[in-house]
Design a protein around this motif. Structure first.
Motif, short mmCIF file in Angstrom:
data_model
loop_
_atom_site.label_atom_id
_atom_site.label_comp_id
_atom_site.label_asym_id
_atom_site.label_seq_id
_atom_site.Cartn_x
_atom_site.Cartn_y
_atom_site.Cartn_z
N ASN A 35 10.16 7.07 -1.88
CA ASN A 35 11.15 8.30 -0.90
C ASN A 35 11.38 7.72 -0.22
O ASN A 35 11.17 6.75 0.63
N PRO A 36 12.98 8.66 -0.09
CA PRO A 36 14.07 8.23 1.16
C PRO A 36 12.87 8.10 2.61
O PRO A 36 12.21 9.01 2.94
N GLY A 37 12.89 6.90 3.27
CA GLY A 37 12.51 6.90 4.50
C GLY A 37 10.86 7.06 4.50
O GLY A 37 10.03 6.32 6.18
N GLU A 38 10.55 6.42 3.59
CA GLU A 38 8.74 5.49 3.63
C GLU A 38 8.43 4.33 4.38
O GLU A 38 8.51 3.90 4.84
N LEU A 39 9.49 3.58 3.81
CA LEU A 39 9.73 1.84 4.68
C LEU A 39 10.20 2.66 5.61
O LEU A 39 9.34 1.92 6.95
N GLU A 40 11.08 3.01 6.66
CA GLU A 40 11.71 2.68 8.11
C GLU A 40 10.16 3.37 8.68
O GLU A 40 9.91 2.78 9.44
N LYS A 41 9.68 4.31 8.05
CA LYS A 41 8.21 4.78 8.42
C LYS A 41 7.02 4.30 8.66
O LYS A 41 6.34 3.77 9.69
N LYS A 42 6.99 3.32 7.97
CA LYS A 42 5.96 2.58 7.57
C LYS A 42 6.32 1.18 8.72
O LYS A 42 5.28 1.43 9.72
N ILE A 43 7.45 1.08 8.81
CA ILE A 43 7.71 -0.39 9.91
C ILE A 43 7.49 0.21 11.22
O ILE A 43 6.97 -0.46 12.45
N SER A 70 0.63 -1.01 -0.13
CA SER A 70 0.05 -0.25 0.15
C SER A 70 0.78 1.48 0.46
O SER A 70 0.39 2.61 0.31
N THR A 71 2.46 0.75 -0.20
CA THR A 71 2.98 2.72 -0.05
C THR A 71 4.32 2.88 -1.26
O THR A 71 4.09 1.96 -1.70
N ASN A 72 4.15 4.27 -1.80
CA ASN A 72 5.26 3.83 -2.67
C ASN A 72 6.60 4.44 -1.36
O ASN A 72 6.52 5.30 -1.31
N TYR A 73 7.49 3.42 -2.24
CA TYR A 73 8.65 3.26 -1.79
C TYR A 73 10.67 4.11 -2.43
O TYR A 73 10.83 3.75 -1.67
#
Length: 208
Positions: free
Chosen positions: A94-102, A89-92
């Motif tokens: 953009n730097p930092g998106e993965l860390e924010k989601k987890i 459900s997320t566009n990765y």
């Protein structure tokens, strides 16, 4: 007849009366004959519906399975602590998106089980191990972890941004190392994705 085109929610299909091809006897076999699974299939292949079905099963929602093949097979319908992450459900890019989601998921789980947020002390993998331990101790049942599209954070930036690709790979390595560290707290684990297990190289700590 109502066909569930584009619907990936098992409970919605059942509750809203959509056509459902009953393969829940396979769900019973899957959950009773093994504990850790990896499923690699193309998109639109029903992986998310499988995850949703397993989530409802492990939450003990027997009413959704009435009349289905699994109903006479399952006698306990126990409720397990379920941890579901959908990376789709997320566009990765953009730097930092993965860390924010987890971090969001782990923070919410810490709240659920009354744990302090230790973001400044531990990595997300170690924090998740503590969550799984707490869930096991508080409920008396081992945890269920369902990861949908485990490889999307890497595929989004593959051949586009090699720096971000490496960064995502390292973040996921730390997160997925949980499955070895918390083995005694895990009842069932399923990871789905489109990439073969060996091609993504994020499971160096995963010995199953």
């Amino acid at each position: 007849m109502k066909y569930p085109i584009g619907i990936q929610s098992f409970d919605r299909i059942i509750e809203d009366g959509y056509v459902y091809v009953d393969k829940t006897d396979m769900i019973y076999s899957l959950t009773h004959e093994g504990s850790i699974y990896f499923l690699s299939r193309p998109r639109r292949f029903g992986k998310s519906l499988l995850v949703s079905t397993l989530e409802n099963y492990f939450l003990g929602r027997r009413e959704l399975f009435r009349g289905l093949a699994i109903e006479p097979l399952e006698t306990e319908w126990a409720v397990y602590p379920v941890f579901h992450v959908d990376f789709n459900s997320t566009n990765y890019t953009n730097p930092g998106e993965l860390e924010k989601k987890i971090n969001f998921h782990v923070s919410e789980w810490e709240k659920r089980y009354g744990l302090p947020c230790r973001e400044n002390e531990l990595g997300t993998g170690d924090r998740f191990v503590e969550v799984l331990r707490a869930a096991h101790e508080q409920t008396g049942r081992r945890a269920v972890v369902l990861i949908d599209e485990y490889d999307k954070p890497i595929l989004d930036v593959l051949d586009v941004d090699s720096t971000l690709e490496d960064r995502h790979r390292n973040v996921l390595k730390g997160f997925y190392s949980v499955f070895k560290a918390a083995d005694r707290h895990l009842q069932f684990v399923l990871l789905t994705g489109v990439t073969k297990f060996s091609q993504v190289s994020v499971f160096s700590g995963f010995n199953q």
